[in-house]
Design an enzyme around this catalytic site. Structure first.
Site, mmCIF file in Angstrom:
data_model
loop_
_atom_site.group_PDB
_atom_site.id
_atom_site.type_symbol
_atom_site.label_atom_id
_atom_site.label_comp_id
_atom_site.label_asym_id
_atom_site.label_seq_id
_atom_site.Cartn_x
_atom_site.Cartn_y
_atom_site.Cartn_z
ATOM 1 N N SER A 137 0.767 -1.110 0.028
ATOM 2 C CA SER A 137 0.212 -0.147 -0.029
ATOM 3 C C SER A 137 0.925 1.270 0.161
ATOM 4 O O SER A 137 1.725 1.730 -0.935
ATOM 5 C CB SER A 137 -0.874 -0.134 1.208
ATOM 6 O OG SER A 137 -1.805 1.001 1.077
ATOM 7 N N ASP B 299 -2.764 5.962 -3.539
ATOM 8 C CA ASP B 299 -1.514 5.006 -2.954
ATOM 9 C C ASP B 299 -1.079 3.874 -3.811
ATOM 10 O O ASP B 299 -1.569 3.815 -4.962
ATOM 11 C CB ASP B 299 -1.803 4.648 -1.551
ATOM 12 C CG ASP B 299 -2.901 3.528 -1.663
ATOM 13 O OD1 ASP B 299 -3.796 3.414 -2.400
ATOM 14 O OD2 ASP B 299 -3.198 2.633 -0.657
ATOM 15 N N ASP C 13 -1.423 0.694 -4.053
ATOM 16 C CA ASP C 13 -2.452 -0.377 -4.760
ATOM 17 C C ASP C 13 -3.733 0.314 -5.132
ATOM 18 O O ASP C 13 -4.876 -0.385 -5.379
ATOM 19 C CB ASP C 13 -2.631 -1.825 -3.596
ATOM 20 C CG ASP C 13 -3.123 -0.874 -2.454
ATOM 21 O OD1 ASP C 13 -3.072 -0.096 -1.903
ATOM 22 O OD2 ASP C 13 -4.019 -1.914 -1.928
ATOM 23 N N ASP D 101 -6.219 2.155 -3.379
ATOM 24 C CA ASP D 101 -7.349 1.914 -2.675
ATOM 25 C C ASP D 101 -7.614 3.163 -1.992
ATOM 26 O O ASP D 101 -8.868 3.102 -1.196
ATOM 27 C CB ASP D 101 -7.527 0.580 -1.841
ATOM 28 C CG ASP D 101 -6.309 0.502 -0.743
ATOM 29 O OD1 ASP D 101 -5.575 1.264 -0.791
ATOM 30 O OD2 ASP D 101 -6.440 -0.367 0.020
#
Length: 475
Positions: A99, A238, A240, A242
């Site tokens: 992340s 960010d 990834d 999400d």
């Protein structure tokens, strides 16, 4: 290795070795033992752009193939895209990502066929993993099915149906590409609604972007780009994809909980579930019921599921980082949009941009309309976990210790211990101390009447943490 606020986290150097194989095998065994999957079932794997992610994905693939699963490679896609594809195909899935945390760390997010795992699942997976040894593993390239295009197509279809045609006409939007796996989809979706998109800052090396504690370097970039390209907004996510990042026409970052409030209005939500770290003005900012939880998507999901089990509809959640979760199907723009109970950055970005376009107002005025207390947050990186544990134990020891710690900041009026320690001072300011659940970091959140007061309180809080740590280290 340990589970944090969302998924398993650890050093990249460790995860590239046996631990990722072991935890993936533990997840597969848990699916089999619990009856959530059978041998031969499909399991999806995707990853972010960290250098370590392909090796970790290979380890996980080997472990799952060894257990008799059919592994499907979904490539480099956002976590919400993978989660949606898993729900659509009734497949368990793994997202290899750290992340927003530094590149020397990484992680794995696990999804059952019916959605993101909860705390009970984490406990079971950890138990099974601890019973496994560091077995020999064959992490060589295996013959797996590739369905990256199908995964991307499904997620793009969802996001292209959220707004009316031409809903963003006239907006000039910068997209900070950096190294997020959401970057190309974000450009595609915004362009499809008529926005004039300006791609910015693409990077072939991984850059950690924390949407709750945006670095000074990133803030400088956002402000410079907004002025240089005459932008109405700069958006990003960010690593990834999400957690959304949205800056207004001046390059000023809009807090994630504001994005959550706009999304609640966009969805006409009846129940909003959000952690204790979200702005204290959430309750009064809309016509919905609010449920407060600990920090982390598993807690928000549990709160949403409890609301649905109690007969509530139009249930959504958001975190202070801006990630949006839905636990009900919503009708949006004449389309039924299925529940996606995992963090998503796309819907909140589209919600606030479309609101600004519809009312012909700059984003700064859209934010000012909510008249929320001014909130700020930051973190101390590379802060040893044993030090943060000792600090929290000291602050919780008693009123005398807490008052002494905050003596130069303000007098304590009341405290909340839902997650970390949230202190309301006698003058109404709020300061919240909380160790990160994902990395060796100590976080500080504050609220005050204006930006100057919030910034001063945040500086003072971080300095008190540093001072206490120095004194503790000196003995």
């Amino acid at each position: 290795m340990k589970f944090g606020t969302s998924g398993l986290r650890g050093l990249s150097s460790d995860l590239k070795g046996p631990p990722s194989y072991r935890y993936a095998k533990a997840f597969g065994l848990y699916l089999l033992e619990s009856g959530k999957a059978r041998k031969g079932a499909r399991i999806l794997i995707a990853r972010d752009f960290r250098d370590s992610s392909p090796k970790i994905a290979a380890n996980c693939t080997a472990a799952l193939i060894d257990l008799g699963f059919a592994v499907v490679d979904c490539g480099t896609v956002p976590t919400p895209a993978l989660a949606l594809y898993g729900l659509e195909t009734n497949s368990a899935s793994l997202m290899i990502t750290g992340s927003h945390i530094p590149a020397d760390r990484n992680g794995i997010k696990f999804y059952r066929p019916d959605g993101e795992i909860g705390k009970e699942d984490e406990t079971a997976i950890t138990r099974i993993a601890s019973s496994l040894g560091n077995e020999n593993m064959d992490a060589q390239a295996s013959a797996v099915t590739n369905e990256e295009e199908a995964c991307r197509t499904l997620f793009l279809k969802r996001n292209r149906a959220l707004l009316a045609e031409g809903a963003l006409n006239g907006l000039r939007i910068g997209v900070y590409l950096h190294s997020t796996v959401a970057r190309d989809m974000m450009v595609d979706v915004l362009t499809s609604y008529g926005a004039d998109v300006v791609p910015l800052g693409r990077s072939e090396t991984f850059i950690p972007v924390d949407t709750e504690a945006v670095s000074e370097e990133t803030l400088e970039k956002l402000g410079r780009w907004a002025a240089e390209h005459r932008l109405d907004a700069v958006v990003s996510a960010d690593g990834d994809g999400d957690r959304p990042l949205v800056a207004d026409e001046t390059g000023t970052v809009i807090r994630g909980d504001v994005l959550g409030l706009v999304a609640a209005q966009f969805l006409d939500a009846a129940v909003v579930v959000t952690p204790v770290t979200s702005n204290s003005g959430v309750e009064a900012a809309g016509n919905y019921d609010v449920v407060r939880t600990r920090v982390g998507s598993p807690y928000v999901i549990a709160g949403m599921e409890e609301a649905v089990a109690g007969g509530r509809d139009c249930v959504m959640g958001f975190e202070a980082n801006g990630g949006l979760l839905t636990c009900s199907d919503f009708t949006i723009n004449g389309h039924q949009v299925r529940a996606l109970p995992t963090r998503d950055c796309f819907l909140p970005i589209l919600a606030i941009l479309s609101l600004a376009r519809r009312h012909q107002k700059p984003l700064s005025q859209v934010v000012a309309f909510f008249n929320l207390p001014v909130a700020a947050a930051d973190r101390l990186e590379n802060f040893p976990i044993e030090t943060s544990t000792a600090l929290m134990a000291y602050l919780r020891r008693g009123r005398a210790e807490l008052s002494q710690f905050l003596e130069t900041i303000g007098a304590v009026a009341m405290t909340s211990d839902i997650d970390g320690l949230r202190v309301t001072l006698e003058d109404g300011r709020i300061i919240h101390f909380r160790p990160s659940g994902n990395a060796p970091e100590m976080r500080c959140y504050v609220e005050a009447k204006d930006e100057t007061a919030a910034a001063a309180l945040l500086r003072a809080g971080l300095e008190r943490i540093r001072g206490w740590a120095r004194a503790a280290a000196a003995g």
